[in-house]
Enzyme design. Structure first.
Site, PDB file in Angstrom:
ATOM      1  N   ARG A 137       6.773  -1.659  17.273  1.00 60.87           N
ATOM      2  CA  ARG A 137       6.512  -1.889  15.674  1.00 60.87           C
ATOM      3  C   ARG A 137       7.702  -2.376  14.920  1.00 60.87           C
ATOM      4  O   ARG A 137       7.523  -3.367  14.263  1.00 60.87           O
ATOM      5  CB  ARG A 137       6.414  -0.394  15.352  1.00 60.87           C
ATOM      6  CG  ARG A 137       5.885  -0.419  13.830  1.00 60.87           C
ATOM      7  CD  ARG A 137       5.707   1.205  13.446  1.00 60.87           C
ATOM      8  NE  ARG A 137       4.858   1.774  14.057  1.00 60.87           N
ATOM      9  CZ  ARG A 137       4.330   3.088  14.068  1.00 60.87           C
ATOM     10  NH1 ARG A 137       4.903   3.838  13.055  1.00 60.87           N
ATOM     11  NH2 ARG A 137       3.516   3.585  14.721  1.00 60.87           N
ATOM     12  N   HIS A 157      -4.518  -3.629  15.727  1.00 57.26           N
ATOM     13  CA  HIS A 157      -3.439  -3.160  15.244  1.00 57.26           C
ATOM     14  C   HIS A 157      -3.940  -1.837  14.585  1.00 57.26           C
ATOM     15  O   HIS A 157      -4.332  -1.696  13.275  1.00 57.26           O
ATOM     16  CB  HIS A 157      -2.782  -4.068  14.343  1.00 57.26           C
ATOM     17  CG  HIS A 157      -1.434  -3.351  13.601  1.00 57.26           C
ATOM     18  ND1 HIS A 157      -0.118  -3.624  14.595  1.00 57.26           N
ATOM     19  CD2 HIS A 157      -1.021  -2.942  12.554  1.00 57.26           C
ATOM     20  CE1 HIS A 157       0.707  -3.117  14.080  1.00 57.26           C
ATOM     21  NE2 HIS A 157       0.245  -2.671  12.997  1.00 57.26           N
ATOM     22  N   TYR A 204      -8.989  -8.919  -3.525  1.00 50.91           N
ATOM     23  CA  TYR A 204      -8.938  -9.924  -4.760  1.00 50.91           C
ATOM     24  C   TYR A 204      -8.160 -11.323  -4.137  1.00 50.91           C
ATOM     25  O   TYR A 204      -8.656 -12.301  -4.876  1.00 50.91           O
ATOM     26  CB  TYR A 204      -8.169  -9.524  -6.200  1.00 50.91           C
ATOM     27  CG  TYR A 204      -9.062  -8.309  -6.704  1.00 50.91           C
ATOM     28  CD1 TYR A 204     -10.158  -8.517  -7.030  1.00 50.91           C
ATOM     29  CD2 TYR A 204      -8.208  -7.348  -6.787  1.00 50.91           C
ATOM     30  CE1 TYR A 204     -10.944  -7.363  -7.803  1.00 50.91           C
ATOM     31  CE2 TYR A 204      -8.828  -6.211  -7.272  1.00 50.91           C
ATOM     32  CZ  TYR A 204     -10.103  -6.477  -8.047  1.00 50.91           C
ATOM     33  OH  TYR A 204     -10.766  -5.135  -8.499  1.00 50.91           O
TER      34      TYR A 204
END
Length: 846
Positions: free
Chosen positions: A40, A87, A131
């Site tokens: 990570r 993931h 968006y």
């Protein structure tokens, strides 16, 4: 402490096994820590990416096909694909990682091409992922190039339904050029970005000489290069970070001092330190101004737009820009520090790395990629050649092949018959069975022959590469140079050296400079070679771009390594190295002297002395500073009193009310002193008649003058000097006179006539000590300058009015005069009074 753990064995209904809870917690925490560290928080040293970044880029490339030449896709589609396949974490972690890869103020070389609102330097977050749209940048194609050629190892995804790469076969050293940051368990990484061109040069140098020391690589990688630009203050931190892998680098905003339309000074910030939130920084500065923690600022405004960052800090009328700027550096985020901590995963283990080690691991990775790619290409070429050779055999025996196939009951029987009859392999016979009739044409046969020859050439090349490590390294270098040519750019962050780190004189040639100071206090240095000699009587060349009400008042010559002592009309002394003076062209205005030395706003520099050896005890104790004021006072002090520079200056002479310092000279203690006044009188006396006193003192009477008169200058001629006395009037008349024509008188007398002052000549403006090896540089109030050889000015009697030295236009007058070293250059063509060009000509002697 023991705790019981129940284990179901499937037969007895369960078994109780006692465990040590301390050991169990320790093991569990270590497993958690390693998971965070490896999977990570820390980047891999080879491709410089954390797992989330690697998965995003791989998914965009292989799964979604969002290369740089394809249309963008919704970010939500990308995030969802990455979550579902590779993931299994929160969607915000994936989206935020992708957003950061698209921000050109976060990454030196962005890897994602974002369309829509992806945040700002003000700390604004990106728009929701429904968006925005994204695809890969062109440079990212190079990061994933050849991934389909067995160049990297693969592993199963979280549910073992598909494979993902353990590392990307990047052609670009991403860990160095983009840096990385992350907090793991018990450790953290914070790696600075660097310039791609510099890193490529360092990698190539390392390939040529793997034994080179880390310090040698610093010749190529100058230091971090942040996407927001700015200044890196101090090189020691940079050097330590590159050599040891851990240090603190000081970052500063890039600033300039400008003037508002009303003439007020303002500090303009055009680049800010890396990771600084612009909006929060401005708010904090404004709050400190309101709380009076920072003085001298009247207004601050953010004028940034699509063309770039621009923050305006307008100063109060009495504020000194350099002082305010240093206060801002100390108390605001205009100066921050970047703690470098180069920790990355090497073979799955965290390791602190220096510059050489980072380059070494990248080159090793690229070496493995090139070798594996070449093996893949070799096998592919050999497989294809095998088929092509089978097809050629079939074409050469086409009738038998057709007969054999027609005689077979099924394809399998046909394949077996072809293998037996022509000695083909199973693959070759299958290819012949699948061959179309068009392959029987002569054109197709020619194509197969050409393909066979090309494949044989490729195979020979691949084998040659695999057998020679030097060829493999040459390929790595060529590809790196290609990346530099495609994506390399200039540095954005400038490294400036702090004074305690190095001797700045080593960076400047010891050339002669002309130092000019205008009436309104603008200073600059210009190479002396820019001023070329003209004949006596010339009109002059444009010397400085000044305001209508401004003009050049003082002009001096000094070498770059000299230490300059500035003496102001209020009697204070300041120190400055010549190379610290802003450089400007002959026509530029210069910079306000208050921004260079911290003089008072209503003070002016009146005299300058350049010395080289302020640390030489014998030199500073056997030389003196002689000063003269406008009312005729003279003072003598040892140079030693001015040998300890202070940023705020020191008092050099006590100036009485209504008086001001006119000049200051460096002497040996035995010089002949001449002081001249505007009405044309001059006095000569030996320096020995003036007793040396300390810095705190007002001096003694040098010349007695009328109340309406004023001293215009002082010269000090050493005993062995062959200098003459040159005087010049404000209307351009001047002459040379032998020193011996001035008789020695008692100090404090009225003196003797030095020039015949008339209405035509005007008042005396200057007195200079000159020889035939000098040129005379004259600047008038309109900004025109003329440089003429002293040897062209004839020696005349003490009481004459002299000759015309410079032709003045109507309403103009001489502003400043200085004797400079003789120029060897040819006569210069200068603008004539009518605006055309004409050579300067000698005037008629009066």
């Amino acid at each position: 402490m023991l705790e019981e753990e129940k284990i179901d064995d499937g037969m007895t209904g369960g078994q109780i096994i006692p465990i040590n809870i301390e050991e169990h917690m320790k093991t569990a925490y270590i497993n958690y820590s390693m998971s965070v560290i490896v999977a990570r928080a820390l980047p891999d040293v080879r491709d410089g990416l954390k797992p989330v970044h690697r998965r995003i880029l791989y998914d965009m490339s292989a799964e979604l096909g969002l290369s740089s030449d394809k249309p963008t896709r919704k970010s939500a589609r990308i995030v969802g694909d990455v979550l579902g396949k590779f993931h299994p974490h929160g969607d915000s972690s994936v989206y935020e990682a992708m957003v950061r890869m698209a921000q050109n103020w976060s990454m030196r070389y962005p890897l994602v091409d974002g369309q829509g609102n992806f945040g700002s330097m003000d700390g604004d977050s990106a728009a929701a992922m429904r968006y925005t749209e994204a695809r890969m940048q062109k440079i990212t194609d190079e990061v994933l190039a050849d991934i389909d050629k067995d160049t990297v190892d693969w592993t199963g995804n979280f549910d073992d339904t598909m494979l993902e790469p353990k590392v990307l076969p990047t052609k670009i050293p991403l860990l160095l050029v983009n840096g990385s940051s992350g907090i793991a368990v018990g450790m953290a990484t914070n790696m600075a970005p660097h310039n791609l061109s510099e890193v490529v040069d360092a990698c190539c140098a390392y390939i040529d000489n793997p034994e080179m020391e880390c310090e040698e690589l610093l010749r190529y990688v100058k230091g971090p290069d942040f996407p927001t630009g700015g200044l890196i203050y101090g090189y020691e931190g940079v050097k330590e970070a590159l050599i040891s892998g851990r240090c603190r680098v000081v970052l500063r905003a890039r600033t300039e001092v400008e003037h508002t339309p009303s003439g007020r000074e303002c500090i303009v910030v055009t680049e800010i330190p890396y990771t600084v939130n612009k909006e929060q920084m401005i708010k904090k500065i404004a709050a400190m101004v309101n709380e009076r923690k920072i003085e001298g600022i009247s207004y601050i405004n953010d004028e940034s737009d699509r063309n770039g960052l621009r923050i305006i800090i307008i100063l109060k009328p009495d504020a000194v820009a350099s002082v305010v700027l240093n206060t801002l550096y100390k108390n605001s985020e205009l100066q921050t520090s970047f703690p470098v901590n180069n920790i990355a995963l090497v073979n799955g283990r965290p390791q602190l790395l220096n510059l050489k080690e980072l380059i070494h691991h990248f080159v090793e990775h690229r070496h493995e990629v090139v070798v594996r790619r070449t093996r893949f290409d070799l096998k592919k070429a050999e497989d294809r050649l095998h088929i092509v050779l089978g097809l050629l055999i079939a074409q050469d025996n086409i009738d038998e092949v057709i007969h054999t196939i027609r005689a077979a009951k099924n394809p399998e029987e046909a394949k077996a018959a072809l293998i037996e009859k022509f000695g083909l392999s199973d693959i070759q016979s299958a290819a012949i069975i699948e061959m179309r009739l068009r392959a029987l044409t002569g054109l197709e046969h020619g194509k197969l022959v050409a393909e066979r020859d090309e494949l044989e050439r490729q195979i020979a090349y691949f084998k040659e590469v695999l057998a020679d490590v030097s060829k493999q390294m040459e390929i790595i270098k060529e590809e790196l140079q290609e990346m530099k040519a495609k994506y390399g750019d200039e540095r954005r962050s400038e490294i400036i050296y702090s004074s305690e780190e190095f001797n700045p004189e080593d960076f400047y040639a010891d050339d002669d400079m002309v130092i000019t100071i205008s009436h309104m206090g603008y200073i600059k240095r210009t190479p002396l070679t820019e001023y070329r000699t003209q004949n006596r009587g010339g009109v002059g060349a444009k010397g400085s771009a000044t305001r209508d009400e401004d003009f050049i008042e003082h002009i001096y010559v000094a070498s770059m390594h000299n230490t300059m002592l500035f003496f102001t009309e209020k009697g204070r002394c300041y120190w400055l190295k010549v190379y610290e003076i802003p450089e400007g062209t002959r026509s530029s205005k210069g910079r306000a002297i208050q921004n260079v030395i911290q003089i008072e706003p209503d003070d002016k520099v009146r005299a300058y002395i350049n010395v080289k050896r302020l640390t030489d005890e014998e030199y500073i104790n056997n030389n003196y500073i002689v000063m003269c004021t406008q009312d005729g006072t003279i003072k003598k002090t040892k140079l030693e009193a001015y040998s300890r520079p202070r940023a705020n200056g020191v008092n050099a002479i006590v100036i009485r009310e209504g008086d001001q310092l006119i000049d200051a000279k460096l002497t040996s203690g035995d010089a002949e002193v001449l002081i001249a006044a505007r009405d044309g009188k001059a006095i000569r006396f030996n320096e020995n008649t003036v007793r040396a006193i300390g810095r705190v003192g007002a001096g003694v009477r040098g010349i007695s003058i009328e109340e309406s008169d004023a001293v215009v200058g002082m010269i000090c001629i050493e005993p062995d000097s062959k200098q003459d006395v040159l005087v010049l009037s404000e209307n351009g008349y001047g002459k040379r006179t032998d020193l011996e024509e001035y008789r020695i008188t008692n100090r404090g007398g009225k003196g003797v006539k030095t020039i015949n002052v008339t209405e035509k000549t005007g008042k005396l403006i200057s007195i200079q000590a000159v020889t035939d090896d000098n040129d005379l540089m004259i600047i008038n109030r309109s900004g025109l300058t003329i440089r003429t050889a002293v040897e062209q000015i004839r020696v005349a009697g003490r009481a004459t009015q002299g000759v015309r030295i410079i032709n003045l236009r109507e309403g103009d007058a001489i502003a400043s005069v200085m004797a400079v070293p003789k120029s060897e250059e040819a006569e210069e063509t200068v603008p004539s009074a009518e605006g055309g060009e004409a050579p300067a000509t000698e005037s008629t002697q009066e």
